[in-house]
Design an enzyme around this catalytic site. Structure first.
Site, PDB file in Angstrom:
ATOM      1  N   HIS A 136       0.823  -1.228   0.000  1.00  0.00           N
ATOM      2  CA  HIS A 136       0.000   0.000   0.000  1.00  0.00           C
ATOM      3  C   HIS A 136       0.855   1.276   0.000  1.00  0.00           C
ATOM      4  O   HIS A 136       0.319   2.371  -0.140  1.00  0.00           O
ATOM      5  CB  HIS A 136      -0.933   0.042   1.209  1.00  0.00           C
ATOM      6  CG  HIS A 136      -1.911  -1.087   1.244  1.00  0.00           C
ATOM      7  ND1 HIS A 136      -2.753  -1.357   0.185  1.00  0.00           N
ATOM      8  CD2 HIS A 136      -2.173  -2.041   2.184  1.00  0.00           C
ATOM      9  CE1 HIS A 136      -3.489  -2.422   0.479  1.00  0.00           C
ATOM     10  NE2 HIS A 136      -3.159  -2.861   1.684  1.00  0.00           N
ATOM     11  N   ASP A 170      -2.490 -10.688  -2.017  1.00  0.00           N
ATOM     12  CA  ASP A 170      -3.022 -10.196  -0.742  1.00  0.00           C
ATOM     13  C   ASP A 170      -4.524  -9.940  -0.935  1.00  0.00           C
ATOM     14  O   ASP A 170      -4.979  -9.711  -2.054  1.00  0.00           O
ATOM     15  CB  ASP A 170      -2.288  -8.888  -0.377  1.00  0.00           C
ATOM     16  CG  ASP A 170      -2.639  -8.363   1.010  1.00  0.00           C
ATOM     17  OD1 ASP A 170      -1.880  -8.636   1.954  1.00  0.00           O
ATOM     18  OD2 ASP A 170      -3.690  -7.689   1.153  1.00  0.00           O
ATOM     19  N   ASP A 259      -4.210 -12.706   4.262  1.00  0.00           N
ATOM     20  CA  ASP A 259      -5.479 -12.190   4.787  1.00  0.00           C
ATOM     21  C   ASP A 259      -6.670 -12.637   3.944  1.00  0.00           C
ATOM     22  O   ASP A 259      -7.806 -12.239   4.200  1.00  0.00           O
ATOM     23  CB  ASP A 259      -5.453 -10.652   4.954  1.00  0.00           C
ATOM     24  CG  ASP A 259      -4.721  -9.924   3.854  1.00  0.00           C
ATOM     25  OD1 ASP A 259      -4.324 -10.563   2.869  1.00  0.00           O
ATOM     26  OD2 ASP A 259      -4.551  -8.689   3.980  1.00  0.00           O
TER      27      ASP A 259
HETATM   28  C1  SP5 Z   1      -0.976  -4.967   4.011  1.00  0.00           C
HETATM   29  C2  SP5 Z   1      -2.438  -5.019   4.362  1.00  0.00           C
HETATM   30  O1  SP5 Z   1      -3.023  -6.102   4.334  1.00  0.00           O
HETATM   31  N1  SP5 Z   1      -3.023  -3.888   4.739  1.00  0.00           N
HETATM   32  C3  SP5 Z   1      -4.411  -3.872   5.071  1.00  0.00           C
HETATM   33  C4  SP5 Z   1      -4.919  -2.543   5.433  1.00  0.00           C
HETATM   34  C5  SP5 Z   1      -6.355  -2.651   5.802  1.00  0.00           C
HETATM   35  N2  SP5 Z   1      -6.774  -1.555   6.593  1.00  0.00           N
HETATM   36  C6  SP5 Z   1      -8.163  -1.579   6.955  1.00  0.00           C
HETATM   37  C7  SP5 Z   1      -8.367  -2.263   8.248  1.00  0.00           C
HETATM   38  C8  SP5 Z   1      -9.696  -1.949   8.884  1.00  0.00           C
HETATM   39  C9  SP5 Z   1      -9.860  -2.808  10.086  1.00  0.00           C
HETATM   40  N3  SP5 Z   1     -10.667  -2.256  11.109  1.00  0.00           N
HETATM   41  C10 SP5 Z   1     -12.055  -2.534  11.018  1.00  0.00           C
HETATM   42  C11 SP5 Z   1     -12.613  -2.679  12.376  1.00  0.00           C
HETATM   43  C12 SP5 Z   1     -14.103  -2.509  12.369  1.00  0.00           C
HETATM   44  N4  SP5 Z   1     -14.588  -2.382  13.708  1.00  0.00           N
HETATM   45 ZN    ZN Z   2      -4.040  -7.058   2.915  1.00  0.00          ZN
END
Ligand code: SP5
Ligand code: ZN
Length: 327
Positions: A136, A170, A259
């Site tokens: 990212h 990913d 993920d």
């Molecule tokens: C490298 C990579 O996999 N980066 C991922 C970035 C994702 N960011 C968004 C994460 C949002 C998670 N939080 C949501 C919680 C809802 N209560």
């Molecule tokens: Zn990711």
């Protein structure tokens, strides 16, 4: 198979991320790498090696010099146990700085470059266990747990020796990697990811994004429905691999995020642990020297098993050889 990692990943330990202004537990935990390392060691997979130290000039081909300096300078001025969401060069609320962030991120780039160097020396597959992840991170921006784009720096380094394909598996679209090479025809970027209408990074990864100028046609996006089955995923992966084969790259760089695992706390398609071995065997079936770059994957509970399954697939013989033997 060499597995490259640096102990400096532990220096990056932000206390939380911000989601809609609320402090939430930082998903990109250092324990991710702890569990992957111990599982690989326990299963006697891989030859472990420390990274070499590479010149900043490779990093500066992908990131703006001011941005690199800014990160170094800001981190040096953060007190132990403190954190900072800087006002500049930050594209979202998922990339806080702590004192050790720059050092960890810089060494993650070394981990990627050391893996690339191994390919130049004749290795057929190398696993660079980078943390923090990178896909990212853009020319002048951190975001989504990423600071420096490990895969992009490694791909650009290898591009001096021939054409490079990057396959990004990913769960999230690699906006940083895509933008690094959007205008180039010597580096093909192919990504399978959750439909950005519903998942991070929201503003890129659409099918219409195909590259620009001479780079047109050298970015390929496969946004996927969140309900995609493993068989459907494999069908698309095969399409992606046939595009890569047609491009005839000298090296393949894989942005490997775990993920996509079914119970991942942030992402999650329907993938089970054994499915990663199947994915890896398909990658290897291209018979192109391959650099695996660790990206996301947040199920600390299952990450070790996933990395072992994936690595077993990497170490297997190519699928086409196997099917010929069956015939
Ligand atoms: C490298 C990579 O996999 N980066 C991922 C970035 C994702 N960011 C968004 C994460 C949002 C998670 N939080 C949501 C919680 C809802 N209560
Ligand atoms: Zn990711």
């Amino acid at each position: 198979m060499y597995i490259i990692y640096s102990q400096k990943y532990k220096l990056h330990n932000p206390p939380f991320e911000l989601y809609d202004g609320v402090r939430e537990s930082y998903a990109e935990k250092k324990e991710r790498i702890d569990v992957i390392l111990s599982a690989l060691k326990k299963n006697r997979i891989g030859i472990f090696e420390k990274p070499s130290n590479f010149s900043l000039k490779y990093l500066n081909r992908i990131h703006k010099q001011e941005y690199v300096h800014f990160l170094k300078d800001r981190c040096e001025n953060i007190l132990p146990n403190d954190f900072l969401f800087p006002s500049y060069f930050l594209r979202d609320t998922y990339a806080p700085l702590v004192r050790g962030t720059y050092k960890a991120a810089k060494d993650a780039v070394n981990v990627a470059l050391t893996g690339a160097q191994k390919l130049l020396e004749g290795e057929s597959v190398v696993y660079s266990l980078c943390r923090p992840p990178g896909h990212h991170a853009e020319y002048n921006a951190m975001g989504g747990y990423c600071y420096f784009n490990n895969a992009a720096v490694a791909a650009d380094y290898l591009a001096h020796y021939g054409k490079i394909a990057i396959l990004d598996i990913d769960f999230h679209h690699g906006n940083g990697t895509q933008s690094s090479f959007y205008d180039r025809d010597d580096i093909l970027y192919v990504s399978l990811h959750a439909d950005p209408r519903f998942k991070y990074p929201y503003i890129s990864g659409f099918i219409e994004e195909k590259g620009r100028g001479i780079g047109f046609g050298y970015t390929i996006n496969y946004p996927l429905q969140l309900t995609i089955t493993n068989q459907q995923y494999l069908d698309i992966l095969k399409k992606a691999l046939s595009k890569i084969k047609a491009f005839n790259p000298k090296f393949l760089v894989v942005s490997a995020g775990f993920d996509t695992y079914k119970d991942d706390p942030i992402g999650g398609f329907q993938m089970t642990v054994p499915f990663y071995e199947i994915i890896a065997r398909h990658l290897i079936s291209l018979s192109v020297p391959t650099l695996i770059i660790q990206e996301g994957g947040y199920s600390v509970e299952k990450l070790g098993d996933i990395a072992v399954s994936f690595s077993k697939g990497l170490l297997n013989r190519p699928l086409n050889t196997i099917s010929k033997e069956v015939k």
